[in-house]
Design an enzyme around this catalytic site. Structure first.
Site, short mmCIF file in Angstrom:
data_model
loop_
_atom_site.label_atom_id
_atom_site.label_comp_id
_atom_site.label_asym_id
_atom_site.label_seq_id
_atom_site.Cartn_x
_atom_site.Cartn_y
_atom_site.Cartn_z
N GLY A 48 -3.19 3.26 -6.68
CA GLY A 48 -2.81 2.85 -5.33
C GLY A 48 -2.46 4.02 -4.44
N ASN A 50 -4.15 5.33 -1.97
CA ASN A 50 -4.83 5.39 -0.67
C ASN A 50 -3.89 5.13 0.51
OD1 ASN A 50 -5.01 2.60 -1.87
ND2 ASN A 50 -5.59 2.13 0.24
N ILE A 53 3.48 5.18 -0.30
CA ILE A 53 4.10 6.22 -1.12
C ILE A 53 3.12 6.83 -2.10
CG2 ILE A 53 6.39 5.19 -0.85
CD1 ILE A 53 6.22 4.14 -3.66
N SER A 177 11.45 -1.49 -8.77
CA SER A 177 12.13 -1.81 -7.52
C SER A 177 13.53 -2.35 -7.80
CB SER A 177 11.34 -2.85 -6.72
OG SER A 177 12.09 -3.32 -5.62
N TYR A 202 7.26 -11.58 -7.39
CA TYR A 202 7.33 -10.13 -7.25
C TYR A 202 8.50 -9.57 -8.05
CZ TYR A 202 8.15 -5.58 -5.06
OH TYR A 202 8.37 -4.23 -4.84
#
Length: 318
Positions: A48, A50, A53, A177, A202
């Site tokens: 990830g 692209n 962070i 997270s 999530y």
């Protein structure tokens, strides 16, 4: 009279925000990675990368001399991100490769090509993720949050763990997270088929990230491969694209929200800090150790999740 009081109150609040904005921003930006470690000759893989962070992490690590592979679902956007990094640093060693964490076939194909083309992997950063998306399933029938955020990275790490061991000392960095405080592993309904809430799905995936890092750290003892997890902070990034409410919140309270560069600091810290060379199985926030919710440090749950994950993915990981 009431209206005047409200207007006056808003005026006072606005004035205070303007006056103290620099101090608020400094506090909100959080910890900064102060390590000057170089990564010359090191190979780094970031999922990830692209945007957000992930992109900022790639930018920082290339400046330290690392060869960074940006694993992205959207190769076009990945190339745009790489081009913007090269524009600022023409010497940046970057390569974009396609990886769709919502498809185990894509993960296996990516890993096969990676193992064919690279002799070393010194840092694996499991950064990619989805947040609060509508109920959808991955190509393999997993609920999207648990499928991408946990199972996709679980399989990727499994496929590359041999290379990481051969490249030791090596590090695995797992982006979790603070949301893990509000989640738990619903073994009876891991894929939210009985009921679904995007926020809770999530949170469950973020608990899974922590439990994975915890269990993997135990299994990698003595290999000189470390695993640590982190909370990047509340960051204004594309991660909130599925929630209009979150996007409005980010806009209204941007002064309290981290930029992607600020949000990347703890990821970078976990990847390069000299003092963490032998630290494993820990959780960090703002470039410092952080507390973990009870559900994120339950060894029994971690082992059970490990076994369930292996069963779902059809793998055997000793």
């Amino acid at each position: 009279m009431l209206l005047l009081t409200i207007v006056a109150g808003l005026a006072v609040v606005t004035t205070l925000l303007i006056l103290f904005a620099p101090y608020i921003r400094k506090y909100a930006s959080g910890g900064v990675c102060t390590s000057t470690s170089r990564l010359d000759g090191k190979t780094v893989l970031i999922t990830g990368a692209n945007t957000g962070i992930g992109k900022e992490t790639a930018r920082d690590l290339t400046m330290r001399g690392a060869r960074v592979i940006m694993a992205c679902r959207d190769v076009e956007k990945g190339e745009e991100a790489a081009a913007s990094i090269r524009a600022a640093d023409p010497k940046a060693q970057l390569e974009v490769r396609r990886l769709d964490l919502a498809d185990t076939c894509s993960i296996r194909a990516f890993a096969k090509e990676f193992l064919r083309d690279f002799d070393h992997l010194h840092i694996l950063i499991n950064n990619a993720g989805v947040m609060m998306c509508p109920y959808t399933k991955t190509a393999d029938g997993f609920e999207m949050h648990i499928g991408v955020n946990h199972l996709g990275h679980f399989l990727l790490t499994y496929l590359l763990i041999g290379l990481l061991k051969r490249s030791a000392p090596a590090r695995i960095v797992v982006v979790s997270s603070l949301a893990h405080y509000f989640g738990w592993i619903r073994f009876h309904d891991l894929h939210s088929q009985g009921s679904y809430n995007g926020g809770l799905a999530y949170c469950q995936s973020k608990v899974a990230n922590l439990l994975f890092a915890r269990e993997l750290a135990q299994r990698l003892k003595g290999t000189n491969v470390t695993v640590n997890a982190l909370h990047p902070g509340t960051v204004n990034s594309d991660l909130t694209r599925h929630s209009t409410l979150m996007m409005i919140f980010m806009s209204l309270f941007s002064i309290f929200i981290k930029t992607p560069r600020e949000g990347a600091q703890t990821t970078i810290y976990c990847a390069v800090a000299e003092e963490l060379h032998s630290v494993s199985g820990k959780y960090f926030s703002d470039c410092a150790p952080a507390s973990v919710a009870p559900q994120g440090r339950n060894d029994q749950t971690a082992k059970r999740l490990w076994d369930v994950s292996c069963e779902l993915l059809g793998i055997e990981w000793e």
